[in-house]
Design an enzyme around this catalytic site. Structure first.
Site, PDB file in Angstrom:
ATOM      1  N   LYS A 176      -7.815  -3.341   2.157  1.00 29.05           N
ATOM      2  CA  LYS A 176      -6.565  -2.743   2.641  1.00 29.05           C
ATOM      3  C   LYS A 176      -6.362  -3.099   4.114  1.00 29.05           C
ATOM      4  CE  LYS A 176      -8.801   1.742   3.558  1.00 29.05           C
ATOM      5  NZ  LYS A 176      -8.783   3.181   3.307  1.00 29.05           N
TER       6      LYS A 176
ATOM      7  N   ARG B 166      -3.191   9.389  -4.919  1.00 25.38           N
ATOM      8  CA  ARG B 166      -3.877   8.615  -5.961  1.00 25.38           C
ATOM      9  C   ARG B 166      -4.056   9.507  -7.189  1.00 25.38           C
ATOM     10  NH1 ARG B 166      -7.625   4.284  -5.392  1.00 25.38           N
ATOM     11  NH2 ARG B 166      -7.904   3.330  -7.455  1.00 25.38           N
TER      12      ARG B 166
ATOM     13  N   LYS C  40       0.867  -1.186   0.000  1.00 24.31           N
ATOM     14  CA  LYS C  40       0.000   0.000   0.000  1.00 24.31           C
ATOM     15  C   LYS C  40       0.899   1.229   0.000  1.00 24.31           C
ATOM     16  CE  LYS C  40      -4.049   2.128   1.982  1.00 24.31           C
ATOM     17  NZ  LYS C  40      -3.612   3.447   1.523  1.00 24.31           N
TER      18      LYS C  40
END
EC number: 6.5.1.1
Length: 911
Positions: free
Chosen positions: A449, A278, A273
């Protein structure tokens, strides 16, 4: 035809007041059905008017967008930021409405989050502004929806250009042409929080069945309104399109215990991660566009072509020759080429604003592909998209990379991957289903996640002390919504800490009930925080609280956070990333909080990361974590701070009864008469002593204005008097009446009494004044610096400009300093030509605001020439010696400007 279309829009005909009254009805309606009905009625009437207005036109671009962008301002992407928040709006209203800075209404606007007990609107700036504006505004405004949008466009563009003066001008137009109700909704539109009690999904569903889905894949409100104007016509294909931002697919928080079940007991992918921004990249040949997860365009930063930006020039040649078009999804990271590592987002940089000379470089880490050469891939499986991704470009380390994945089958492999991420100081891991398809704006559809802070026991928790608070807004209005927390300076052995350094602001983690209960517990201890006189026990950085609490009255909270990151906003020089309150430590005393030494030790333990423990598999095959020992609880020592102890008056002999039954609170004395001496003398004269003023306290005695005295003054409940008054009473052995010279602060009733007895300079209306008192009164009168006419002219010009009166013909020359060619010899006043037309022109210029001078000197803006042009060459020679060049104009410029009631273009009159 195009011109007529732009002028003939529904928005240019619909009053802004109609939209506001609709929003008011929606907000006041109780049930969802009633709210929907009001919105539908407004929407239907808009569409009917649209059909009538454009019945003879085809392919019109006019739509519901002008209204929709005001109803859903949080989805606005076309308009740039306004740069305006509640506090700035409050200051602008105070200035534009000319409100007294310390007046009741100005303080309401500035302290909008402070509960007042009236209206119940604490935290709702728009409602508070409404009540302030109501008696000052029109009953109904005159603006249309189009005009409001134009003015908001102007505010946004001028904010971008840093033209604060033009922002004020646009706001003034909005204020003077709209009612208080309209401004209430206008404020909410600017702040982008309408508080309608209805979601954007509901608004979209009423507008069109496909609206929400289309917005998810385009994030373009205008496109939604244009393409779906007709509710009876649906879209056959709603999918991701090139150069149109979409809302990315998101991951849900995973429960490690159920990970195999969530992955349907099939193999899955594990990825790192990434801790960046983003970002989606759209490419068509040499044309690139970049969009954030919320649809904001960052193409200017990263590069629209191979010749510009912080990224595109370095990755353009990485794409394979057969790749013309593609859409990629990934994370924009900051890469340090010296250490060959990625930077964490918590450190001091912003990937979206990195400058060229930075030691870091932009790197795009790609983990998905949505289009290749016009082939849409959203409905392909993740496994297939991964295969295609590897054939699109050749990775360049530190510039463009593919996020590496591993295939796994069991929970144990997930735990190992998480522990490895903890060791590498990474944010966490992603777990993805290979058969999942890409669903824009959907969370958890095959993507999960896992971060250490989601797993109980993996994080080091911090026990820190609440030292400040912030009033809430919206649903949290009237209560403390966030707290400022601090750590203690390590005290000497056996003593309690007395100084605290601020560390972090925290507000999440609490339910409304917990927040309310905590606020109730601390309510009576909050004090206003004054930046110019902060409490000596609480050291702050640039982040200051709205209220503070003495450490000895506060509580410790247990905080969980992702990491400790550098920050100059707090006194510690660092702060917590993603902090949230785990619980209130009722088992700990205020002085048992974390110290600066503890913080530094924790900060150095794992490079600031607060996850340093591993997750283990217990005997029952469930994840376990090592338990830590609870710190031994220190025994409570109860005592009173020395300066708050009551004086020992057992040995005082009473000598007078002038203060009998009178209660005093002595805060401080003077060098010659310290606090204990004054207290002893008061007792000798029959008075009572208290250490904190209460309802029966006659007055507070203060030799200096320390923090406690300032807080008493702010409470406005007690009179604060100089020790000189006491000494006068002791000297005369009588209860001397107060005079202005004795007073530091007066409560309202005393102030009212003094207003009847004394003038504003302290001179009594009724008592004869002696020489010494008169000198004292005179010393308190400050000289009023009278302004010259020239200074007044500048002040008048500023006022006219501020309130848009500068368009009046009577002030057209206000900012002009004019010299008229009325002298045979320049600057020789004895050679004045009497009785010329220029003498009349001088009067006309002054009447219309100009400053007319008889000496040609630096600062003159215009020279006016009559029929005689013989001195023009001399004027030009003068001009060459001046720093500021004046203009030489014909006298007809003055005549024509006055005749036409506006300044004429100077270039036509130049000599």
């Amino acid at each position: 035809m195009a011109a007529s279309q732009t002028s003939q829009t529904v928005a240019s005909h619909v009053p802004f007041a109609d939209l506001c009254s609709t929003l008011e009805r929606i907000q006041k309606s109780k049930g969802r059905a009633e709210k929907i009905r009001h919105f539908r009625e407004f929407l239907d009437s808009w569409r009917k008017f649209h059909d009538a207005l454009h019945k003879n036109h085809k392919d019109v671009t006019d739509s519901f967008y002008p209204a929709m962008r005001l109803i859903l301002p949080q989805l606005e992407r076309e308009r740039m930021a306004y740069g305006i928040k509640e506090t700035m709006l409050a200051k602008l209203y105070i200035e534009l409405l000319n409100l007294p800075r310390d007046g009741k209404d100005a303080l309401k606007l500035l302290n909008y989050r402070t509960p007042t007990g009236t209206h119940g609107d604490a935290g709702d700036f728009a409602m508070i502004a409404y009540f302030v504006l109501k008696p000052r505004c029109l009953q109904k405004g005159s603006l249309t929806i189009q005009q409001v949008n134009d003015l908001l466009d102007s505010i946004a563009s001028n904010n971008s250009a840093k033209r604060k003066d033009l922002i004020k001008k646009s706001l003034l137009q909005l204020i003077t042409q709209s009612s208080a109700l309209e401004q209430k909704w206008l404020i909410r539109m600017i702040i982008k929080d309408l508080k309608l009690g209805v979601s954007q999904q509901t608004i979209f569903s009423v507008f069109h069945n496909d609206a929400a889905e289309l917005h998810n894949v385009t994030t373009d409100l205008e496109k939604v309104c244009r393409q779906l104007h007709d509710p009876s016509v649906g879209l056959s294909d709603i999918s991701i399109t090139l150069f149109s931002a979409f809302k990315p697919m998101l991951a849900a928080i995973a429960d490690i215990e159920h990970i195999e079940k969530d992955m349907k007991h099939q193999s899955f992918y594990i990825e790192t991660k990434l801790d960046g921004e983003r970002m989606q990249m759209h490419k068509d040949g040499d044309v690139y566009k970049y969009f954030s997860r919320n649809g904001y365009n960052y193409t200017d930063q990263f590069g629209a072509s191979p010749t510009e930006g912080s990224l595109t020039p370095f990755i353009h040649n990485a794409f394979k020759a057969d790749i013309q078009i593609c859409i990629l999804d990934g994370e924009m990271m900051a890469y340090n080429p010296n250490t060959q590592t990625f930077m964490q987002k918590g450190t001091k940089f912003d990937i979206k604003r990195m400058v060229e000379d930075s030691d870091l470089q932009t790197c795009y880490c790609v983990f998905d592909v949505l289009m290749v050469n016009n082939k849409k891939l959203g409905h392909e499986t993740l496994r297939k998209r991964y295969e295609i991704l590897s054939s699109i470009f050749t990775p360049i380390p530190g510039r463009i990379e593919i996020v590496q994945k591993t295939q796994a089958h069991t929970k144990n492999e997930v735990i190992d991957a998480l522990n490895e991420a903890i060791d590498k100081r990474e944010e966490g891991i992603m777990v993805k289903q290979p058969l999942s398809i890409y669903k824009p704006d959907k969370r958890g559809e095959g993507w999960l996640k896992i971060k250490p802070e989601y797993v109980s026991g993996l994080m080091d928790e911090l026990d820190i002390l609440i030292v400040g608070g912030y009033w809430g807004k919206g649903s949290r209005g009237g209560m403390m919504s966030h707290f400022l927390c601090a750590v203690a300076e390590k005290p000497p052995p056996g003593e309690k800490p007395s100084v605290f350094h601020t560390l972090s602001r925290v507000g999440s983690g609490c339910t409304m009930k917990e927040l309310y209960d905590l606020g109730l517990k601390l309510a009576k201890y909050w004090k206003p925080f004054h930046r110019k006189a902060p409490p000596s026990s609480i050291l702050c950085g640039t982040e200051k609280p709205e209220v503070y609490i003495e450490p000895c009255n506060s509580v410790i909270v247990q905080i969980k956070a992702a990491e400790i990151v550098p920050s100059d906003m707090y006194k510690t020089g660092c702060t917590l990333r993603f902090p949230r309150i785990e619980k209130i430590r009722d088992d700990k005393e205020w002085h048992e909080c974390m110290t600066l030494d503890d913080l530094e030790q924790l900060r150095g333990k794992a490079s600031g990361k607060l996850a340093s423990k591993h997750l283990y598999i217990g005997g029952d095959d469930e994840p376990q974590e090592k338990k830590r020992k609870a710190a031994p609880k220190m025994k409570k020592v109860i005592g009173i701070i020395e300066h708050l102890k009551a004086p020992n008056l057992t040995n005082v002999n009473k000598i007078s009864n002038i203060f009998e039954d009178v209660e005093f609170c002595v805060m401080s004395g003077t060098d010659s008469q310290p606090k204990p001496d004054l207290e002893n003398r008061i007792a000798e004269f029959g008075g009572y002593i208290v250490q904190n003023p209460g309802p029966d306290t006659y007055c507070v005695i203060a030799g200096s204005e320390n923090i406690r005295v300032k807080n008493i003054i702010l409470s406005n409940k007690h009179d604060v008097v100089k020790p000189a008054w006491l000494l006068e009473c002791f000297k005369t052995k009588s209860f001397v009446p107060w005079q202005p010279r004795f007073m530091i602060h007066m409560c309202p009733s005393t102030k009212e009494h003094f207003a009847r007895e004394y003038d504003c300079y302290g001179d009594s209306y009724f008592i004869d004044t002696d020489l010494n008192q008169l000198k004292e009164v005179f010393s308190g009168i400050k000289n009023s610096n009278e302004q010259t006419p020239e200074e007044m002219a500048s002040l008048i010009a500023d006022l006219e400009y501020r309130y848009s009166w500068d368009c009046s013909p009577l002030s057209m020359f206000r900012r002009h300093t004019v010299y008229l060619d009325s002298y045979a010899v320049i600057n020789d006043l004895s050679t004045k030509n009497e009785g010329t037309r220029l003498a009349i022109k001088a009067l006309e210029l002054r009447f219309h605001g100009a400053k007319v001078v008889s000496c040609l000197a630096e600062g003159v803006s215009h020279v006016i020439i009559g029929e005689d042009h013989s001195r023009v060459a001399d004027f030009k020679a003068f001009r060459r010696t001046f720093k500021r060049k004046f203009k030489i104009l014909k006298e007809s410029w003055v005549t024509d400007s006055i005749d036409k009631c506006e300044l004429q273009e100077e270039n036509q009159y130049l000599i």
